[in-house]
Design a protein around this motif. Structure first.
Motif, PDB file in Angstrom:
ATOM      1  N   VAL A 118     -24.734  24.347  32.575  1.00 37.14           N
ATOM      2  CA  VAL A 118     -24.517  23.701  31.277  1.00 37.14           C
ATOM      3  C   VAL A 118     -23.278  22.806  31.279  1.00 37.14           C
ATOM      4  O   VAL A 118     -23.263  21.743  30.653  1.00 37.14           O
ATOM      5  N   PHE A 119     -22.232  23.206  31.977  1.00 36.98           N
ATOM      6  CA  PHE A 119     -21.010  22.399  31.968  1.00 36.98           C
ATOM      7  C   PHE A 119     -21.230  21.063  32.669  1.00 36.98           C
ATOM      8  O   PHE A 119     -20.807  20.011  32.180  1.00 36.98           O
ATOM      9  N   LYS A 120     -21.907  21.085  33.807  1.00 38.38           N
ATOM     10  CA  LYS A 120     -22.218  19.846  34.511  1.00 38.38           C
ATOM     11  C   LYS A 120     -23.090  18.946  33.642  1.00 38.38           C
ATOM     12  O   LYS A 120     -22.872  17.722  33.567  1.00 38.38           O
ATOM     13  N   THR A 121     -24.066  19.536  32.976  1.00 36.52           N
ATOM     14  CA  THR A 121     -24.944  18.764  32.098  1.00 36.52           C
ATOM     15  C   THR A 121     -24.148  18.092  30.979  1.00 36.52           C
ATOM     16  O   THR A 121     -24.373  16.924  30.651  1.00 36.52           O
ATOM     17  N   MET A 122     -23.192  18.830  30.421  1.00 37.42           N
ATOM     18  CA  MET A 122     -22.364  18.275  29.346  1.00 37.42           C
ATOM     19  C   MET A 122     -21.533  17.108  29.851  1.00 37.42           C
ATOM     20  O   MET A 122     -21.501  16.031  29.230  1.00 37.42           O
ATOM     21  N   MET A 123     -20.853  17.292  30.962  1.00 39.18           N
ATOM     22  CA  MET A 123     -19.982  16.230  31.459  1.00 39.18           C
ATOM     23  C   MET A 123     -20.780  14.987  31.836  1.00 39.18           C
ATOM     24  O   MET A 123     -20.331  13.856  31.633  1.00 39.18           O
ATOM     25  N   GLN A 124     -21.970  15.172  32.384  1.00 43.33           N
ATOM     26  CA  GLN A 124     -22.814  14.031  32.726  1.00 43.33           C
ATOM     27  C   GLN A 124     -23.235  13.276  31.474  1.00 43.33           C
ATOM     28  O   GLN A 124     -23.213  12.035  31.444  1.00 43.33           O
ATOM     29  N   ALA A 125     -23.599  14.009  30.409  1.00 38.98           N
ATOM     30  CA  ALA A 125     -24.011  13.359  29.159  1.00 38.98           C
ATOM     31  C   ALA A 125     -22.865  12.569  28.548  1.00 38.98           C
ATOM     32  O   ALA A 125     -23.057  11.451  28.044  1.00 38.98           O
ATOM     33  N   PHE A 126     -21.656  13.104  28.606  1.00 42.47           N
ATOM     34  CA  PHE A 126     -20.509  12.413  28.021  1.00 42.47           C
ATOM     35  C   PHE A 126     -20.101  11.201  28.858  1.00 42.47           C
ATOM     36  O   PHE A 126     -19.721  10.166  28.306  1.00 42.47           O
ATOM     37  N   ARG A 127     -20.184  11.313  30.176  1.00 36.46           N
ATOM     38  CA  ARG A 127     -19.866  10.146  30.994  1.00 36.46           C
ATOM     39  C   ARG A 127     -20.882   9.034  30.750  1.00 36.46           C
ATOM     40  O   ARG A 127     -20.514   7.851  30.658  1.00 36.46           O
ATOM     41  N   THR A 128     -22.140   9.400  30.630  1.00 34.46           N
ATOM     42  CA  THR A 128     -23.176   8.396  30.362  1.00 34.46           C
ATOM     43  C   THR A 128     -22.915   7.687  29.046  1.00 34.46           C
ATOM     44  O   THR A 128     -23.013   6.457  28.953  1.00 34.46           O
ATOM     45  N   LYS A 129     -22.539   8.444  28.027  1.00 37.00           N
ATOM     46  CA  LYS A 129     -22.326   7.843  26.703  1.00 37.00           C
ATOM     47  C   LYS A 129     -21.009   7.085  26.635  1.00 37.00           C
ATOM     48  O   LYS A 129     -20.951   5.968  26.084  1.00 37.00           O
ATOM     49  N   PHE A 130     -19.944   7.626  27.158  1.00 39.73           N
ATOM     50  CA  PHE A 130     -18.624   7.003  27.018  1.00 39.73           C
ATOM     51  C   PHE A 130     -18.381   5.917  28.060  1.00 39.73           C
ATOM     52  O   PHE A 130     -17.511   5.072  27.864  1.00 39.73           O
ATOM     53  N   GLY A 131     -19.123   5.916  29.151  1.00 45.01           N
ATOM     54  CA  GLY A 131     -19.023   4.854  30.129  1.00 45.01           C
ATOM     55  C   GLY A 131     -17.788   4.935  31.000  1.00 45.01           C
ATOM     56  O   GLY A 131     -16.940   5.826  30.859  1.00 45.01           O
ATOM     57  N   ALA A 132     -17.682   3.966  31.885  1.00 44.50           N
ATOM     58  CA  ALA A 132     -16.599   3.966  32.870  1.00 44.50           C
ATOM     59  C   ALA A 132     -15.258   3.550  32.289  1.00 44.50           C
ATOM     60  O   ALA A 132     -14.207   3.819  32.886  1.00 44.50           O
ATOM     61  N   ASN A 133     -15.249   2.882  31.140  1.00 41.85           N
ATOM     62  CA  ASN A 133     -14.003   2.354  30.586  1.00 41.85           C
ATOM     63  C   ASN A 133     -13.273   3.336  29.687  1.00 41.85           C
ATOM     64  O   ASN A 133     -12.180   3.045  29.208  1.00 41.85           O
ATOM     65  N   ASN A 134     -13.876   4.494  29.420  1.00 41.00           N
ATOM     66  CA  ASN A 134     -13.221   5.531  28.632  1.00 41.00           C
ATOM     67  C   ASN A 134     -12.929   6.734  29.514  1.00 41.00           C
ATOM     68  O   ASN A 134     -13.668   7.021  30.460  1.00 41.00           O
ATOM     69  N   LEU A 135     -11.866   7.449  29.202  1.00 46.25           N
ATOM     70  CA  LEU A 135     -11.551   8.682  29.905  1.00 46.25           C
ATOM     71  C   LEU A 135     -12.425   9.815  29.377  1.00 46.25           C
ATOM     72  O   LEU A 135     -12.630   9.940  28.168  1.00 46.25           O
ATOM     73  N   VAL A 136     -12.942  10.637  30.273  1.00 47.45           N
ATOM     74  CA  VAL A 136     -13.691  11.838  29.927  1.00 47.45           C
ATOM     75  C   VAL A 136     -13.091  12.974  30.736  1.00 47.45           C
ATOM     76  O   VAL A 136     -13.145  12.968  31.967  1.00 47.45           O
ATOM     77  N   THR A 137     -12.461  13.937  30.072  1.00 48.01           N
ATOM     78  CA  THR A 137     -11.772  15.034  30.747  1.00 48.01           C
ATOM     79  C   THR A 137     -12.179  16.357  30.119  1.00 48.01           C
ATOM     80  O   THR A 137     -12.869  16.393  29.102  1.00 48.01           O
TER      81      THR A 137
END
Length: 611
Positions: free
Chosen positions: A401-420
């Motif tokens: 579930v954690f990997k799934t969450m981080m992948q969904a947020f990276r997809t939505k927020f894109g490369a120009n936003n920080l996702v931590t």
């Protein structure tokens, strides 16, 4: 973070009932999405000679729901609005405009809404309009304002220029042009969907938004913000170096702790950090939601409390911590701010949210990128305590579930936003690190804040006493795997790159009372007294109240009277930073700013230790 949200006094703005003497009745039309007809009346309900109180009441007399409203009128030169409630009132010369708040813009057929204001002068409103139409209720414009354009992209960035491009807004009557706003001020009006801004300063941070105007000259909401840093500029001046140096700033700190964004300036900390995690937003109903609206964006700051020495006004669109963070970034453009969601108290909402990861990520993106504060935030931090494990509540969503969450947020927020993400440091066999795929998720995360503190504390009221943030293991440690070094090693072994791991530092101590033994491992009768909560106290208090008189496993401890405390000092923080550098970690983070001394001793130790 392991901390619970503090009890805090919330200030709720009372809505004054307007009971002013009868005055002129003026018919008023409806909002942008108008029904067949709508009216409103204006009443001067009170007059005290040198001032008065006025009230507008709008009624939807049509058959279609109204989704927004804006009233315009003219006052004589000697008549002015001095304060208002339940509407945002602005003026241009003698022309006044009132627009709905975010919570009272919708009017069902037959429904009414009122807003009021205080004023000076003796004049009455004239030339009333609603969205450019007549205010007599017989001619209600049906023209909708344009939508927000897409968040601009930036290209061709040089020392003195940048090209901006955006997707077009939509409008039922057609788009006339676009305003380009740099740092909130209009710099150009163009008919196309791109603009090259010139005359900029090398090595400088700018924020751009776009606003559309339709053929009826109605403007819509601004787009999301795009941060741009021009190239060049030589030495950017004193800065905190290449390592991440991140601190958590809590929204509830503005209450009992009386800790505000300006304290980051007066303590000298702002010049020594690279990032701020703003804590916390909530997770409710499968979505990201506001944590504390008053502290976040409504609290008014006086000039002496404000970062730039300028007081908030009653009619400005953004106040509170968000506006103060905006001012901080203008003063210290190297700082990036992330909005952190969850935390110990609010992690329970993640389980429901992750039933639809894409919708969850989309809700968070819309909140973080809200046009009112999009330029304040540079990304999102997800503080789930803990995926597929137990914290204040338990989650059984499975290890993926954690990997799934981080992948969904990276997809939505894109490369120009920080996702931590803030993650567990439980390296015990079969412990929390083993419960989720932190290694697989690392590819989608800029870094992890590894919570290498709160390993031990007075929730075990009889002890044994132990340092809450040991860097390494030691003989007699109460639990194997509960130390920073083993947590970092285990995460590396699971495939997390060293550069994506930040070492956690607590700006507080944990303590017991009824302790007779100076060294760790003693028995106790319960938690030691603390300012806000038993068993916990800020560094700034402990440094004088109970000075450190020993160290173990890279962390200080103190035995004073019958109390026993463990906490980090500038000396132990410096040694931990040296260890982090030797491990090639990405940097360090800490919980949280208000625990430090007034001159930022612990932040200085992190900055100096990482270089």
């Amino acid at each position: 973070m392991r901390f619970r949200l503090r009890s805090r006094h919330k200030v709720t703005a009372g809505l004054t009932t307007l009971l002013l003497p009868l005055a002129t009745l003026v018919a008023l039309a409806s909002p942008a999405e108008a029904a067949e007809s709508a009216t409103a009346t204006y009443t001067k309900t009170q007059d005290w000679g040198n001032g008065f109180e006025g009230k507008w009441t709008l009624k939807n007399t049509g058959t279609t729901t109204l989704n927004a409203w804006a009233v315009e009128w003219d006052f004589p030169a000697d008549t002015k609005v001095t304060s208002a409630w339940d509407a945002d009132v602005t003026s241009s010369g003698t022309h006044w405009t009132a627009k709905n708040k975010s919570w009272n813009g919708t009017l069902a057929p037959g429904a009414s809404v009122s807003f009021g204001f205080n004023g000076t002068g003796s004049g009455a409103p004239a030339n009333c309009k609603l969205n450019g139409g007549s205010c007599d209720g017989t001619s209600v414009p049906g023209d909708k304002p344009p939508s927000a354009p897409g968040t601009p992209t930036a290209s061709d960035i040089t020392n003195t220029s940048a090209k901006l491009s955006w997707t077009a807004a939509t409008d039922d009557k057609g788009i006339k042009n676009y305003d380009v706003l740099r740092d909130g001020a209009k710099v150009a009006t163009v008919t196309g969907t791109s603009y090259s801004d010139t005359g900029l300063t090398a090595g400088t941070d700018y924020s751009y938004t776009i606003q559309a105007r339709d053929t009826a000259d109605q403007t819509g909401p601004v787009s999301g913000a795009r941060a741009v840093r021009t190239t060049g500029g030589g030495d950017p001046g004193p800065g905190p170096g290449d390592k991440v140096k991140l601190g958590y700033f809590t929204n509830w700190g503005v209450y009992g702790r009386n800790y505000h964004v300006k304290n980051l300036v007066t303590s000298g900390s702002a010049a020594k950090i690279t990032h701020i995690n703003y804590a916390f937003g909530n997770v409710q109903g499968g979505k990201c939601t506001i944590g504390d609206a008053y502290a976040d964006y409504d609290k008014a700051y006086t000039a002496d409390q404000s970062v730039d020495g300028v007081a908030d006004t009653w009619d400005q669109p953004l106040r509170g911590n968000f506006n103060q963070l905006r001012k901080l970034k203008a003063k210290y453009p190297h700082i990036k701010v992330l909005w952190s969601f969850g935390g110990w108290t609010w992690s329970g909402g993640f389980t429901e949210a992750m039933k639809n990861p894409a919708a969850f990520a989309d809700s968070c993106y819309k909140l973080v990128e809200d046009p009112r504060w999009a330029d304040v935030f540079d990304g999102i931090d997800l503080d789930w305590e803990y995926p597929n494990a137990c914290g204040l509540s338990c989650d059984t969503s499975g290890p993926a579930v954690f990997k799934t969450m981080m992948q969904a947020f990276r997809t939505k927020f894109g490369a120009n936003n920080l996702v931590t993400a803030a993650i567990t440091a439980d390296a015990s066999s079969g412990g929390k690190i083993d419960s989720a795929d932190y290694g697989g998720a690392a590819q989608y995360s800029d870094w992890y804040n590894v919570m290498t503190y709160d390993f031990f504390g007075a929730w075990a009221k009889n002890g044994p006493t132990a340092p809450h943030s040991p860097l390494t293991s030691y003989p007699g440690i109460p639990q194997a795997g509960f130390n920073s070094a083993e947590a970092i090693a285990k995460l590396k072994a699971k495939g997390v790159p060293s550069a994506k791991l930040l070492l956690g530092i607590g700006f507080y101590g944990r303590g017991w009372t009824g302790v007779t033994q100076k060294e760790p491992g003693g028995t106790a009768t319960g938690p030691a007294a603390g300012t806000y909560e038993a068993g916990i106290e800020d560094y700034k208090v402990l440094k004088s109240k109970c000075p450190a008189n020993g160290t173990i496993a890279g962390t200080a401890y103190a035995h004073c009277g019958s109390d026993w405390w463990s906490y980090d000092t500038p000396a132990t923080v410096t040694s931990k930073m040296s260890w982090a550098k030797n491990q090639a970690l990405g940097g360090a983070f800490f919980w949280e700013f208000s625990g430090d001394s007034s001159n930022g001793e612990l932040v200085s130790a992190i900055n100096g230790g990482l270089g």
